[in-house]
Structure formats: structure tokens, C-alpha cells
Design a protein around this motif. Structure first.
Motif, mmCIF file in Angstrom:
data_model
loop_
_atom_site.group_PDB
_atom_site.id
_atom_site.type_symbol
_atom_site.label_atom_id
_atom_site.label_comp_id
_atom_site.label_asym_id
_atom_site.label_seq_id
_atom_site.Cartn_x
_atom_site.Cartn_y
_atom_site.Cartn_z
ATOM 1 N N THR A 113 0.829 -1.210 0.000
ATOM 2 C CA THR A 113 0.000 0.000 0.000
ATOM 3 C C THR A 113 0.859 1.254 0.000
ATOM 4 O O THR A 113 1.946 1.277 0.597
ATOM 5 N N PHE A 153 -0.707 3.982 1.151
ATOM 6 C CA PHE A 153 -1.458 4.763 2.133
ATOM 7 C C PHE A 153 -0.811 4.676 3.519
ATOM 8 O O PHE A 153 -0.591 3.584 4.042
ATOM 9 N N VAL A 171 -11.026 5.759 -0.406
ATOM 10 C CA VAL A 171 -10.366 5.304 0.819
ATOM 11 C C VAL A 171 -10.561 6.400 1.860
ATOM 12 O O VAL A 171 -10.096 7.529 1.687
ATOM 13 N N VAL A 195 -7.309 4.687 7.168
ATOM 14 C CA VAL A 195 -6.337 3.590 7.086
ATOM 15 C C VAL A 195 -5.805 3.318 8.487
ATOM 16 O O VAL A 195 -5.411 4.242 9.197
ATOM 17 N N HIS A 216 -7.823 -0.873 5.105
ATOM 18 C CA HIS A 216 -8.290 0.320 4.417
ATOM 19 C C HIS A 216 -9.819 0.355 4.500
ATOM 20 O O HIS A 216 -10.480 -0.566 4.013
ATOM 21 N N CYS A 259 -3.980 1.875 -6.468
ATOM 22 C CA CYS A 259 -4.123 2.641 -5.219
ATOM 23 C C CYS A 259 -3.556 4.035 -5.445
ATOM 24 O O CYS A 259 -2.385 4.182 -5.820
#
Length: 868
Positions: A492, A494, A517, A520, A529, A546
Motif C-alpha cells: 500500500t 497509504f 479510501v 487507514v 483500508h 491505489c
């Protein structure tokens, strides 16, 4: 043997046996279900659950711990402590019972050379395997079988659990209870439980069924203080060099020598020092309340023994004892002493308030010859007034205390407190930890990338794991309830909420699928997520793109990097005693809480802001490097109580890659700018006190500064219009208006001056009428300062009534307490009021009231009291 020698002996033995050394974690654990770190296994919890691997599968540590479940016993017994250190060796999926028992026996008998004749072992009655393993080292008569209460360990109502085995040391018949049934397992002081070996091999289900775990674990623990006492032949933990220097120092500086209170001060001093060092500050809730209570209990004991020095000086031996094992104590010594001193001052004020409240209730107390339990509880919980002092006051009058009611209310309060720490948050964490164990690791690659392709590994919808999810039929991009779907990816970009930095937001997309999203969160090494599906469907195994919201991330980076610059600037202006007490960073701005003695002047605040902006304009490079934890400890970089560091730590240094030469250097896993110039501008928008010794700064950066300045400019324009003057002349106009108000106030003050009038038939009593509340309060103060009297001052204007009543000891003894007069007057006049025996006040909206009626009410009340 000294404690330093025992530490080295224990760690050397287990590292030689292939165990990896883990340093002690903070007393503030990264676990919502715990107030404090209470055992060595806390930092290995995720490893035992299989969320992250233990590599190698052998670990050893000396963990600082706090437990307050038996706080009332501290000082009374030789064993009980609130702060202690736990020696432990652990294995997650490595060795099990045979090796754990062998290592323990070998360390005791070969390394420490303890007398084998004095060693016993207890095992669970159903654990035939452990019993057989102990037979290699002990005779049948020295292996004692006990039940679940003594030899079965559980993490909670469900989850990992298992049998345990305790090694017992026989201190001799002279320390025993003398009963014929006295044997290992007896609660007397003869049979000392020294080392507990826990064999985690079952998973307890809701039904109560115990099924075998896939991974078996070893969790052992023994108190450093207790083991040191055994080795040296001491009968008390307080005789070891971990506590005795504090005991001796306190005893030397006291006039009375009650051992229980000296020991209590020694223990609580250790606990308070370590709690503050790990960022806990006195407060009325959570961890802060425990610290607050410990310090105040120590202060009660200091009064009992007539301690000649303040408590904040009595802690000095703690730094000498633990300075080598915990270097941060020396660095934070002045801050720790300051916090304890501040709490001492608050305690003295609480005593004064509590005594006034007790004084105001004394008539009722004398009638019942009992201090009610409800009053004790209110004084204890609301004002911090120690129940021990209430008992002493009651004893001096030969009164009783409503102990049953007090204990019931206290137990109810404790239950509410426990519930708040084991509620939905802890349950949610447990659910996610279970899911994380199945999902495995999510690689974070977001430091350098804000967009990448990833594979869906798991989907959670509510409490259920599902294979696929679909957009609601009525869903659209702008409305509808937020979905509860959680998605786990193999990697990821994030950033998950951590270290005070807000999580990233963005999107997941593929073909005809699109989702926002929203949040997180990281659990162990797994990243969840939370998404809202806008269109399409998503299934496990799908590949998705993503994308992080770049503009939002950049703002967060600016604010996070500015927080580091802010702390460096504060330490330059206010000194190295500045310590972070909390922080929050998101796209809108930053918040930084810190401890400091005294206030920071407006000039000092301007200097801080200028230093930060100079660092921004210097456009310094921001270096982000990774180091082993051991190497990182050698740096002068800052690190803080709420950070949980792994084997590899990330160093963020601004201005130089070398921490010693950098403008700012901190261990930090967050997201940052590449150069300080990217921050743009820095502006402090708020500075306030949160509590004594704790202050908060809020600030904005970049476009946030532009927005802030635009709003201020608009405010100036609106103000200029209302004042009917150009913007540049606003200050002159305000000065003129203030001067006009000042002149009017002078005239008003002379007109509102109240003159006292003697009350007939009650010598030394006065009544005053004023034109406003301030004049009434001033009149009461002036009359009371001149006379040993009773004074009632009031104002009545525009239907608003205000009064102040003050009574001297002479009038209180006759029954004319200020609180009683205020209560009766408030009831008759239909207003609110109250206070203490010496001082009371009140007021409210009244109708049909005039001065004659008010003074007639007072005359009637005084006459009624006079006749009692």
C-alpha cells in the motif's frame, strides 16, 4: 549481589542460549485494553498471536512494569510493589515446556547457585507432561499439583491460554504460618513464588472449549526485586539495593519512623518517576489519575512521618539507582521533579478546599457522630482529599466514617473505569487482530510512491470475512451512509494513522470499480483500508490501482515537518526541559502539546515563530535514514513516550544527516517534506495552557497561513467599518473608546460605592447594598477586613440579584455560618447560592424583589437562627 550484577548475569545467560535481547518498552503500552505495561509479555503479544514473527523464536527482556491492584498492601508487606521490573524469557513457535524448565533450573542452580534443597515446583493437576519433566530435577515430594486458580493462565475470557508452573523458594519455617497444612501454594511468607513459567498451548473459545493452538508459546516472568532478595538472603524487597537507598534517604529526613509509610513513599517515588519519564502526567482520568493517586498517597505518608523535605526532593535516590539502566531518567530529571512539585502544590490546595467543605458540614457530622461515606467519596474523587486524612480527622473527634458506603461507591467507580478500558475499542482491536493474523503483512511503500498496483488479500464487511463486495444499488458519490468494508492489500502507498499523523485518503480503482479510501489503520504488520464503494464490485485476488490524495498528503507532510522544527525552536527558546506531551498532524494544521516550567512570553512565542520561519527559508535538506535500534540509541535524536520502535528505526534529520549537527533530529516513522522550503510559511494561531506545566501550540503552514491571514484581514476590514475608521487607525480609535469607558467607570464606581449598615439586635453584623455585583463583593471584603464580624452585601439591578456573605469564627460558633445564611436566603428568594462556613455567595433572576424585601428576608433569617 547487586541489581546491576543480576541484570548482567540474567541477560548474558539467555543471550548465550540464543535469545535475542529486547529492551524494555514504555509503561504506556500500545494496547487499548491496558492502562499500563503489567508484564514482560506485553510487547510480545502480537508475536504470540502470530501477527508478526519472532525472529529468532527466542527472546529475553527486563521489563519495567506497574500494577496497582494491590496498592493498599504496599508498605504493609515485604513483597507488594506498584513499580517493579520483570525478568523474562520467551518463545513464539520455538521451544516449549522441556526447554523452558531446563533453562530455568539451570539458571537458578548452575548460574546463581541457589540451594536446590530450597527449591520446589508447582504444576497444574492435569499437566502430566510438566510433572514428568520436573521429575528430572526434583523429587516427587517437591512437585506440588494445584488447580486452575494457581496454575492456569488466561489472556481473557477467550483467546490464548495454558498451564503454568511456578518455581517456589522455601524461606524456612520461621517465615511460615505454623499451620500443619502449610506447603507450597500456601499464602504465607515461607513459600515464595519466584519464577512463573507459562505454557501457552490452547485457544479458549466462547463455549469454554480449549483447542490446541497452531503455535505454542513460552512466557516466563520473575520480579527482579524478589529474586535479588532471595539471592542475598533478605526477607523483604525493600532491603535490596533497588529500594533500600530510597528507604534510608526518606528515614534520614523524617522525624517519625513509621516503617509502613517510609516503604510506601519509597515504592510510590519509584513508580511516579518512571511513569512521568514515560510521558504520564497527573490528571483526573486514566493513567494520569493513577499517577495523581500515587503521588498523593506518598504525600499523606510524608505527613505521617513528618518528612522534612518536599516529595520532589525525596525522589533523588531513584535517579542514582536506575541511572545506568535507564539513561532517560537523568535527561528528564528536572522535568520529573517539576511535575511532582506541581502536584504537591495542587495537593495542598486540595487539602485546604477539603477542610473548608468538612468545616461547612461539621454541624451535621457532629449530630450523627459520623462522616458520611458519600461525603468521603466526593472529597476523595472530586477534590483529591485522601480518605486516610478523613479517618484521622474522624478519630480526633471520636467519630466514625461511613466506610461501607465509601467502599461501595469506590468499587462502582473502579468498575466504570475498567469498563472504559475494555469496551468497544478493545473489542474492535481484538477483532482486527484476529483478522490480521489470517491476512498477513501489508508492505508500506508510501514514502516514495503515492500510486501503485496492489492485490486484494482480504475483505471484511462488518464482523464477517467475505470474498466480494458490491456498491449499494442507491449509492452515489455524494450521499449515503459510509460503508463498513475493510480491505487488506499485499502492499500500500497509504500511510496508516500513527504517531499523531492522520492517515492518508484517496481511492482504489480497476476497470468499472471505484472506491474512496476514507481511513487507514495498522494492526501489527497488517494495514486495513476503510472504503466507500462508489461503483462496481471488488473481490479477493483482484488487482487495484491505489492512489493517495496527493494534495492532502503534501499538506500533512508540511505540517509534520513543521512540528519537528517547532519543537527544536521551543527547546532553543525555553530550554532543553521542553518535552513533547502529545501531538496531532493533519492536512489542516498541527497541534503540539509540551511540558515546560512557567509560561512562554509573547516575545518568546514570536522568537519561536521567527526561528521556525528562518529554518523554512533556509530551505534545509531533510534526511530520512534507517538505523538499527542499537545504533540509533547512540544518536542525540529525540524520541518520545508514545512511540513504539522496532528493530529498525527511521531518523528524520533537518539540515545535516548527522544528528549532532542537525537543526532537528528525531526518530519518526511519519511522512515529511524533502526540503524545509516546501513548508512555505509557518504561523502560530493559538497558544494556551492545558494544565499546570503543560501548554499547547496550534499552528498552520503553507496555504493554511494564507487562509489564516486572509481571514484576519477580512476581520480587520469588518472591524474598521463598524468603528467607522480606516484600517490603519483602528488602534487609535480603540484607545479613545477605552479612555471614554475608563472615565465613565470612574463616575460609576463612585456612584455604586456601598455603605455598611449595622443590623439591629445582632452586634457585629452588617448589611451593605451596592449598585453592582463587583461593588457588593468589594464592600463585603472591606467590612470583613476591619471587623471580626458577619457581613451580607448585595446588589439588585435589572431584575438580577447578587449577594456575598462572610462570617467570622465567632459567628460560626453561634450558628451563623455563611453557608447556612446563603442556603436559607436562596430558598426564600428563589435564587441559587452556597459555599463554606466562612464564605458564601449566590444570585439569580428575581421578580417583585426590592431592597426592602431583601433586607426583611435577611432580618427574618437571622432572627430565626438566633432563636435556635
Amino acid at each position: 549481589m547487586t541489581h546491576e550484577e543480576l541484570r548482567k548475569c540474567f541477560l548474558d545467560y539467555f543471550t548465550e542460549q540464543g535469545h535475542k535481547l529486547y529492551p524494555s518498552i514504555s509503561l504506556v503500552p500500545d494496547d487499548q485494553s491496558l492502562l499500563f505495561t503489567t508484564a514482560g509479555m506485553v510487547q510480545f503479544k502480537d508475536m504470540f498471536l502470530g501477527l508478526i514473527p519472532m525472529l529468532p523464536p527466542k527472546a529475553v527482556s527486563i521489563q519495567k512494569c506497574v500494577r496497582t491492584s494491590d496498592i493498599e498492601q504496599v508498605g504493609l508487606t515485604a513483597r507488594h510493589l506498584t513499580f517493579f521490573e520483570m525478568l523474562g524469557n520467551f518463545s513464539a513457535g520455538g521451544y516449549f515446556k522441556e526447554e523452558a524448565i531446563r533453562l530455568a533450573w539451570e539458571f537458578f542452580t548452575r548460574v546463581l547457585r541457589l540451594d536446590k534443597e530450597k527449591l520446589y515446583a508447582t504444576v497444574h493437576r492435569d499437566d502430566a507432561e510438566a510433572h514428568k519433566l520436573w521429575e528430572k530435577f526434583l523429587g516427587e515430594e517437591k512437585i506440588v499439583k494445584l488447580g486452575d486458580e494457581d496454575n492456569f493462565w488466561e489472556m481473557g475470557e477467550t483467546g490464548p491460554c495454558g498451564y503454568c508452573s511456578e518455581i517456589i523458594y522455601d524461606q524456612g519455617a520461621s517465615e511460615g504460618c505454623g499451620k500443619k497444612s502449610c506447603a507450597p501454594g500456601c499464602s504465607c511468607d515461607r513459600w515464595l513464588e519466584v519464577w512463573n513459567l507459562v505454557f501457552t498451548e490452547f485457544d479458549k473459545k466462547k463455549s469454554g472449549e480449549r483447542v490446541l493452538l497452531k503455535q505454542k508459546n513460552i512466557d516466563t516472568g520473575m520480579g527482579l526485586e524478589r529474586l535479588l532478595a532471595v539471592i542475598n538472603g533478605f526477607k523483604s524487597n525493600y532491603e535490596t539495593d533497588l529500594i533500600k537507598p530510597i528507604v534510608d534517604f526518606v528515614a534520614e529526613n523524617s522525624s517519625a519512623g513509621a516503617a509502613v509509610h517510609i516503604r510506601r513513599i519509597a515504592d510510590h517515588a519509584r513508580a511516579a518517576v518512571f511513569m512521568i519519564d514515560d510521558g504520564v502526567l497527573p490528571s483526573n482520568t486514566g493513567r494520569g489519575y493513577i499517577l495523581h493517586r500515587l503521588i498523593r498517597r506518598a504525600m499523606v505518608s510524608s505527613r505521617k512521618i513528618k518528612l522534612k523535605i518536599p516529595l520532589y526532593k525525596a525522589i533523588n535516590p531513584v535517579f542514582d539507582i536506575f541511572g545506568k539502566a535507564y539513561p532517560s531518567l537523568a535527561q528528564n530529571a528536572s522535568h520529573i521533579a517539576m511535575e511532582i512539585k506541581n502536584e504537591e502544590e495542587r495537593f495542598e490546595k486540595a487539602l485546604e478546599t477539603g477542610m473548608n467543605i468538612l468545616d461547612s458540614c461539621m454541624k451535621e457530622i457532629k449530630e450523627k457522630k459520623c462522616i458520611p461515606g458519600e461525603l468521603c467519596f466526593d472529597l476523595y474523587t472530586t477534590y483529591g482529599f485522601p480518605v486516610e486524612l478523613i479517618r484521622d480527622i474522624a478519630a480526633s473527634y471520636s467519630f466514625s466514617v461511613g466506610e461501607d458506603v465509601f467502599e461501595r461507591l469506590t468499587d462502582e467507580s473502579k468498575e466504570k473505569s475498567r469498563s472504559s478500558w475494555t469496551g468497544s475499542g478493545a473489542a474492535d482491536e481484538k477483532r482486527l487482530k484476529s483478522a490480521a493474523a489470517d491476512a498477513g503483512e501489508t508492505r508500506f511503500e508510501g514514502y516514495d510512491r503515492t500510486e501503485l498496483e496492489a492485490e486484494v488479500k482480504m475483505i471484511l464487511a462488518g464482523d464477517d470475512e467475505v470474498k466480494s463486495i458490491f456498491a449499494p444499488k442507491t449509492a452515489d458519490a455524494g450521499c449515503g451512509e459510509l460503508s463498513e468494508e475493510l480491505v487488506v492489500l499485499n502492499r500500500t502507498p497509504f500511510y496508516a494513522l500513527s504517531g499523531g499523523q492522520a492517515s492518508d485518503e484517496g481511492s482504489l480503482k480497476k476497470d468499472s470499480f471505484f472506491a474512496r479510501v476514507l481511513d487507514v489503520r495498522r494492526v501489527g504488520k497488517t494495514v486495513f483500508h476503510r472504503i466507500k464503494i462508489i461503483k462496481g464490485s471488488l473481490a479477493v485476488g483482484d488487482k487495484v490501482t491505489c492512489s493517495v490524495d496527493i494534495a492532502r498528503r503534501r499538506n500533512i507532510e508540511r505540517n509534520h515537518s513543521a512540528t519537528h522544527l517547532l519543537q527544536a525552536a521551543l527547546r532553543r527558546v525555553a530550554g532543553g526541559e521542553v518535552h513533547q506531551a502529545g501531538s496531532a498532524v493533519d492536512e489542516a494544521g498541527l497541534r503540539f502539546d509540551f511540558t515546560v516550567s512557567g509560561k512562554i512570553s509573547p516575545e518568546g512565542l514570536n522568537e519561536v515563530e521567527n526561528i521556525v520561519n528562518s529554518a523554512v527559508m533556509d530551505d534545509m535538506e531533510v534526511y530520512k535514514t534507517e538505523h538499527s535500534l542499537e545504533d540509533a540509541k547512540k544518536f542525540t535524536a529525540l524520541h518520545f513516550f508514545d512511540e513504539k520502535y522496532g528493530d529498525v528505526v527511521r531518523l528524520v534529520a533537518m539540515g545535516s544527516p548527522a544528528p549532532d549537527n542537525a537543526f532537528s533530529a528525531e526518530f519518526c516513522g511519519g511522512c515529511h517534506v524533502s526540503r524545509t522550503g516546501q513548508i512555505g510559511l509557518f504561523k502560530i494561531v493559538s497558544h494556551k495552557a492545558l494544565a499546570q506545566g503543560i501548554r499547547r501550540i496550534e499552528a498552520v503552514t503553507g496555504s493554511g497561513v494564507m487562509k489564516f491571514l486572509s481571514e484576519k484581514e477580512a476581520l480587520l476590514q469588518r472591524s474598521a467599518l463598524k468603528l467607522k475608521t480606516p484600517v490603519n487607525d483602528i488602534e487609535k480609535k480603540i484607545d479613545k473608546l477605552l479612555e471614554d469607558v475608563k472615565q465613565k467607570k470612574k463616575t460609576g464606581d463612585s456612584a455604586g460605592k456601598a455603605l455598611p449598615r449595622k443590623i439591629e439586635n445582632l452586634k457585629g453584623a452588617f448589611i451593605c447594598r451596592a449598585d453592582n455585583a463587583a461593588s457588593a463583593a468589594q464592600a463585603a471584603d472591606e467590612v470583613f477586613a476591619r471587623e471580626n464580624c458577619l457581613v451580607f452585601a448585595y446588589s439588585l439591578a435589572d431584575g438580577k440579584f447578587f449577594f456575598v456573605c462572610k462570617a467570622s469564627d465567632k459567628f460560626i460558633e453561634k450558628g451563623f455560618s455563611a453557608e447556612k445564611i446563603a442556603s436559607l436566603f436562596s430558598e426564600l428568594a428563589g435564587v441559587r447560592g452556597g459555599g463554606s462556613a466562612k464564605f458564601a455567595r449566590g444570585g439569580g433572576i428575581v421578580s417583585g424583589m426590592d431592597a426592602a424585601k431583601a433586607e426583611k428576608m435577611l432580618d427574618d433569617i437571622l432572627a430565626c437562627i438566633h432563636q435556635e
